[in-house]
Design a protein around this motif. Structure first.
Motif, PDB file in Angstrom:
ATOM      1  N   TYR A  42       0.844  -1.200   0.000  1.00 53.89           N
ATOM      2  CA  TYR A  42       0.000   0.000   0.000  1.00 53.89           C
ATOM      3  C   TYR A  42       0.881   1.252   0.000  1.00 53.89           C
ATOM      4  O   TYR A  42       0.660   2.179  -0.780  1.00 53.89           O
ATOM      5  N   SER A  43       1.879   1.269   0.873  1.00 53.82           N
ATOM      6  CA  SER A  43       2.787   2.418   0.930  1.00 53.82           C
ATOM      7  C   SER A  43       3.493   2.633  -0.407  1.00 53.82           C
ATOM      8  O   SER A  43       3.730   3.767  -0.812  1.00 53.82           O
ATOM      9  N   ALA A  44       3.803   1.547  -1.101  1.00 60.05           N
ATOM     10  CA  ALA A  44       4.454   1.658  -2.419  1.00 60.05           C
ATOM     11  C   ALA A  44       3.532   2.337  -3.426  1.00 60.05           C
ATOM     12  O   ALA A  44       3.997   3.118  -4.265  1.00 60.05           O
ATOM     13  N   VAL A  46       1.239   4.584  -2.607  1.00 60.92           N
ATOM     14  CA  VAL A  46       1.213   5.981  -2.177  1.00 60.92           C
ATOM     15  C   VAL A  46       2.489   6.714  -2.594  1.00 60.92           C
ATOM     16  O   VAL A  46       2.445   7.834  -3.097  1.00 60.92           O
ATOM     17  N   LYS A  47       3.621   6.067  -2.396  1.00 58.20           N
ATOM     18  CA  LYS A  47       4.924   6.676  -2.672  1.00 58.20           C
ATOM     19  C   LYS A  47       5.381   6.485  -4.124  1.00 58.20           C
ATOM     20  O   LYS A  47       6.476   6.911  -4.485  1.00 58.20           O
ATOM     21  N   PHE A  48       4.539   5.839  -4.926  1.00 55.77           N
ATOM     22  CA  PHE A  48       4.809   5.640  -6.350  1.00 55.77           C
ATOM     23  C   PHE A  48       6.063   4.796  -6.579  1.00 55.77           C
ATOM     24  O   PHE A  48       6.872   5.069  -7.450  1.00 55.77           O
ATOM     25  N   GLU A  49       6.210   3.749  -5.772  1.00 53.54           N
ATOM     26  CA  GLU A  49       7.327   2.797  -5.875  1.00 53.54           C
ATOM     27  C   GLU A  49       6.835   1.575  -6.662  1.00 53.54           C
ATOM     28  O   GLU A  49       6.660   0.481  -6.134  1.00 53.54           O
ATOM     29  N   ILE A  50       6.603   1.773  -7.940  1.00 54.74           N
ATOM     30  CA  ILE A  50       5.945   0.791  -8.796  1.00 54.74           C
ATOM     31  C   ILE A  50       6.754  -0.500  -8.937  1.00 54.74           C
ATOM     32  O   ILE A  50       6.189  -1.595  -8.922  1.00 54.74           O
ATOM     33  N   ASP A  51       8.057  -0.406  -9.057  1.00 56.72           N
ATOM     34  CA  ASP A  51       8.886  -1.604  -9.216  1.00 56.72           C
ATOM     35  C   ASP A  51       8.708  -2.564  -8.030  1.00 56.72           C
ATOM     36  O   ASP A  51       8.690  -3.777  -8.202  1.00 56.72           O
ATOM     37  N   TYR A  52       8.567  -2.004  -6.824  1.00 52.17           N
ATOM     38  CA  TYR A  52       8.395  -2.838  -5.637  1.00 52.17           C
ATOM     39  C   TYR A  52       7.088  -3.622  -5.694  1.00 52.17           C
ATOM     40  O   TYR A  52       7.034  -4.783  -5.263  1.00 52.17           O
ATOM     41  N   ILE A  53       6.051  -3.000  -6.190  1.00 54.20           N
ATOM     42  CA  ILE A  53       4.755  -3.682  -6.264  1.00 54.20           C
ATOM     43  C   ILE A  53       4.879  -4.938  -7.120  1.00 54.20           C
ATOM     44  O   ILE A  53       4.416  -6.008  -6.732  1.00 54.20           O
ATOM     45  N   LEU A  54       5.531  -4.821  -8.250  1.00 56.19           N
ATOM     46  CA  LEU A  54       5.715  -5.988  -9.110  1.00 56.19           C
ATOM     47  C   LEU A  54       6.711  -6.976  -8.491  1.00 56.19           C
ATOM     48  O   LEU A  54       6.493  -8.185  -8.524  1.00 56.19           O
ATOM     49  N   LYS A  55       7.777  -6.461  -7.882  1.00 59.30           N
ATOM     50  CA  LYS A  55       8.796  -7.322  -7.261  1.00 59.30           C
ATOM     51  C   LYS A  55       8.204  -8.153  -6.125  1.00 59.30           C
ATOM     52  O   LYS A  55       8.603  -9.302  -5.929  1.00 59.30           O
ATOM     53  N   SER A  56       7.242  -7.606  -5.402  1.00 61.80           N
ATOM     54  CA  SER A  56       6.650  -8.315  -4.261  1.00 61.80           C
ATOM     55  C   SER A  56       5.461  -9.194  -4.662  1.00 61.80           C
ATOM     56  O   SER A  56       4.797  -9.768  -3.807  1.00 61.80           O
TER      57      SER A  56
END
Length: 166
Positions: A42-44, A46-56
């Motif tokens: 969720y924080s990703a 909000v913070k626009f950390e798109i790579d993390y969303i796919l990585k996780s």
């Protein structure tokens, strides 16, 4: 609803971002539980950390998600808050967990709520998001068909249910 502070973690923990989800998203530490992974995802957004969303996201499910679609949803939404409704399993000692949550946001000047029951799986000590469904649709599905022990696991691992999530 108030706009989130830049220093407080968006996940709702009331901790500083640098002491909460940021180290998980940056890959400095791993999420210890399914709930912590949910909060960091969720924080990703909000913070626009798109790579993390796919990585996780679990490798068996990555093909279902487009980084462009994730980026567009994160960018077009003003994220307001995360509410954890319930968790089932998903502790540091388990390999399967469920987290039911509501994510509140504004899209196209309209208040919206994303309500989901997410399935998480831990492999080699790392938690991954596997799938998410609207809890109401799960009730309808479970009334219609029950997964047998020898059926393929619904998480997409390719294993039998009894050897995976069962």
């Amino acid at each position: 609803m108030e706009t989130l502070s830049l220093n407080i973690c968006p996940c709702g923990s009331d901790k500083d971002y640098k002491d909460c989800c940021q180290p998980i998203i940056a890959g400095l530490i791993i999420a210890e539980t399914a709930e912590k992974l949910m909060r960091s995802r969720y924080s990703a957004y909000v913070k626009f950390e798109i790579d993390y969303i796919l990585k996780s996201t679990h490798i068996s499910q990555k093909h279902l998600y487009s980084i462009e679609d994730i980026r567009e949803w994160a960018k077009s939404s003003q994220w307001k808050k995360l509410e954890i409704i319930s968790t089932k399993n998903g502790s540091s000692k388990e390999i399967i967990g469920e987290v039911e949550f509501k994510a509140y946001y504004i899209e196209n000047n309209q208040d919206k709520i994303h309500h989901e029951l997410s399935l998480f799986k831990k492999e080699d000590g790392v938690w991954y998001f596997v799938s998410g469904q609207n809890p109401k649709s799960i009730l309808i599905q479970s009334a219609a068909k029950k997964i047998g022990r020898n059926d393929p696991c619904s998480c997409g691992s390719g294993k039998k249910y009894k050897k995976c999530c069962g």
